[in-house]
Design a protein around this motif. Structure first.
Motif, PDB file in Angstrom:
ATOM      1  N   PRO A  47      -4.279   4.757  -5.206  1.00  0.00           N
ATOM      2  CA  PRO A  47      -3.338   3.894  -4.489  1.00  0.00           C
ATOM      3  C   PRO A  47      -3.872   2.478  -4.273  1.00  0.00           C
ATOM      4  N   GLN A  48      -5.156   2.346  -3.980  1.00  0.00           N
ATOM      5  CA  GLN A  48      -5.670   0.994  -3.739  1.00  0.00           C
ATOM      6  C   GLN A  48      -5.799   0.196  -5.034  1.00  0.00           C
ATOM      7  N   HIS A  68       0.831  -1.209   0.000  1.00  0.00           N
ATOM      8  CA  HIS A  68       0.000   0.000   0.000  1.00  0.00           C
ATOM      9  C   HIS A  68       0.868   1.263   0.000  1.00  0.00           C
ATOM     10  N   GLU A  69       1.911   1.274   0.811  1.00  0.00           N
ATOM     11  CA  GLU A  69       2.774   2.456   0.865  1.00  0.00           C
ATOM     12  C   GLU A  69       3.564   2.625  -0.430  1.00  0.00           C
ATOM     13  N   ILE A  70       3.943   1.532  -1.054  1.00  0.00           N
ATOM     14  CA  ILE A  70       4.602   1.611  -2.365  1.00  0.00           C
ATOM     15  C   ILE A  70       3.627   2.170  -3.394  1.00  0.00           C
ATOM     16  N   ALA A  71       2.362   1.810  -3.277  1.00  0.00           N
ATOM     17  CA  ALA A  71       1.343   2.350  -4.190  1.00  0.00           C
ATOM     18  C   ALA A  71       1.232   3.863  -4.035  1.00  0.00           C
ATOM     19  N   HIS A  72       1.223   4.360  -2.793  1.00  0.00           N
ATOM     20  CA  HIS A  72       1.192   5.817  -2.586  1.00  0.00           C
ATOM     21  C   HIS A  72       2.412   6.474  -3.217  1.00  0.00           C
ATOM     22  N   TRP A  73       3.573   5.886  -3.042  1.00  0.00           N
ATOM     23  CA  TRP A  73       4.800   6.410  -3.635  1.00  0.00           C
ATOM     24  C   TRP A  73       4.690   6.418  -5.162  1.00  0.00           C
ATOM     25  N   SER A  74       4.073   5.392  -5.709  1.00  0.00           N
ATOM     26  CA  SER A  74       3.925   5.285  -7.167  1.00  0.00           C
ATOM     27  C   SER A  74       3.011   6.356  -7.738  1.00  0.00           C
ATOM     28  N   VAL A  75       2.036   6.782  -6.951  1.00  0.00           N
ATOM     29  CA  VAL A  75       1.099   7.828  -7.382  1.00  0.00           C
ATOM     30  C   VAL A  75       1.746   9.209  -7.274  1.00  0.00           C
ATOM     31  N   ALA A  76       2.574   9.406  -6.271  1.00  0.00           N
ATOM     32  CA  ALA A  76       3.155  10.730  -5.999  1.00  0.00           C
ATOM     33  C   ALA A  76       4.113  11.147  -7.112  1.00  0.00           C
ATOM     34  N   GLY A  77       3.976  12.374  -7.550  1.00  0.00           N
ATOM     35  CA  GLY A  77       4.876  12.929  -8.548  1.00  0.00           C
ATOM     36  C   GLY A  77       6.202  13.346  -7.927  1.00  0.00           C
ATOM     37  N   GLN A  78       7.103  13.802  -8.776  1.00  0.00           N
ATOM     38  CA  GLN A  78       8.447  14.185  -8.336  1.00  0.00           C
ATOM     39  C   GLN A  78       8.423  15.230  -7.217  1.00  0.00           C
ATOM     40  N   ALA A  79       7.613  16.265  -7.358  1.00  0.00           N
ATOM     41  CA  ALA A  79       7.567  17.319  -6.338  1.00  0.00           C
ATOM     42  C   ALA A  79       7.026  16.774  -5.018  1.00  0.00           C
TER      43      ALA A  79
END
Length: 189
Positions: A106-107, A64-75
């Protein structure tokens, strides 16, 4: 490779190693287990590593936390916890609705990662104190987002991680096979 705490299960140790092989050098990001609460810690200084911290020894928390990281852009990845809003367990109905709105992507990615790792995905409403499970609207939105990802494809970071998970947990399975929508039935939610 990141040193893994000895209390982290072998499955989580494997997951940490897989993530590190994919992103430690290219994204300066590592996965760390054993946290009391999940948290994304942005690197400080030019030589530091960003850390994705997942709860305790929970494989699903790591995905789940990797999914949040995957959604987050560079900034966003330059800010602790991506600079996002979060209300802890015990949210009101309106806060829960906002939580569900921002958790769809994320989910959906967590579902892809879970399928790639060969583990069951469970939708999380993350509001145990209120006794609110995931709404049917939320489940449907996750399902629709997952089908969209299957149709339209995923980002390079997501593809890289999915391929690495498949290679370790489901050898011989290709990313194209993972992204076949028939794998993601609404009834599984």
């Amino acid at each position: 490779m990141t040193a893994v705490a000895p209390h982290i299960s072998p499955d989580c140790q494997h997951l940490v190693a897989i993530f590190d092989r994919c992103f430690r050098q290219t994204e300066r990001t590592c996965l760390v287990g054993g946290a009391d609460e999940p948290f994304y810690r942005a690197a400080t200084g030019s030589g530091g590593l960003h850390q994705i911290e997942f709860s305790h020894d929970y494989f699903a928390s790591a995905l789940h936390e990797i999914a949040h990281w995957s959604v987050a852009g560079q900034a966003r990845r330059q800010r602790d916890d991506y600079g996002y809003w979060y209300a802890p367990d015990g949210r009101t109905a309106s806060q829960q609705a906002e939580f569900e709105r921002v958790e769809v992507k994320p989910q959906a990615l967590e579902w892809l990662f879970s399928e790639a790792a060969g583990v069951r995905f469970r939708v999380s409403a993350d509001n145990l104190a209120q006794g609110l499970g995931p709404s049917e609207t939320f489940k449907d939105a996750i399902h629709q987002e997952t089908l969209r990802l299957c149709r339209e494809g995923v980002s390079e970071r997501v593809a890289t991680f999915c391929r690495a998970l498949l290679a370790f947990y489901r050898p011989g399975t290709e990313l194209a096979s993972l992204l076949q929508s028939r794998r993601f039935a609404r009834s599984c939610l």
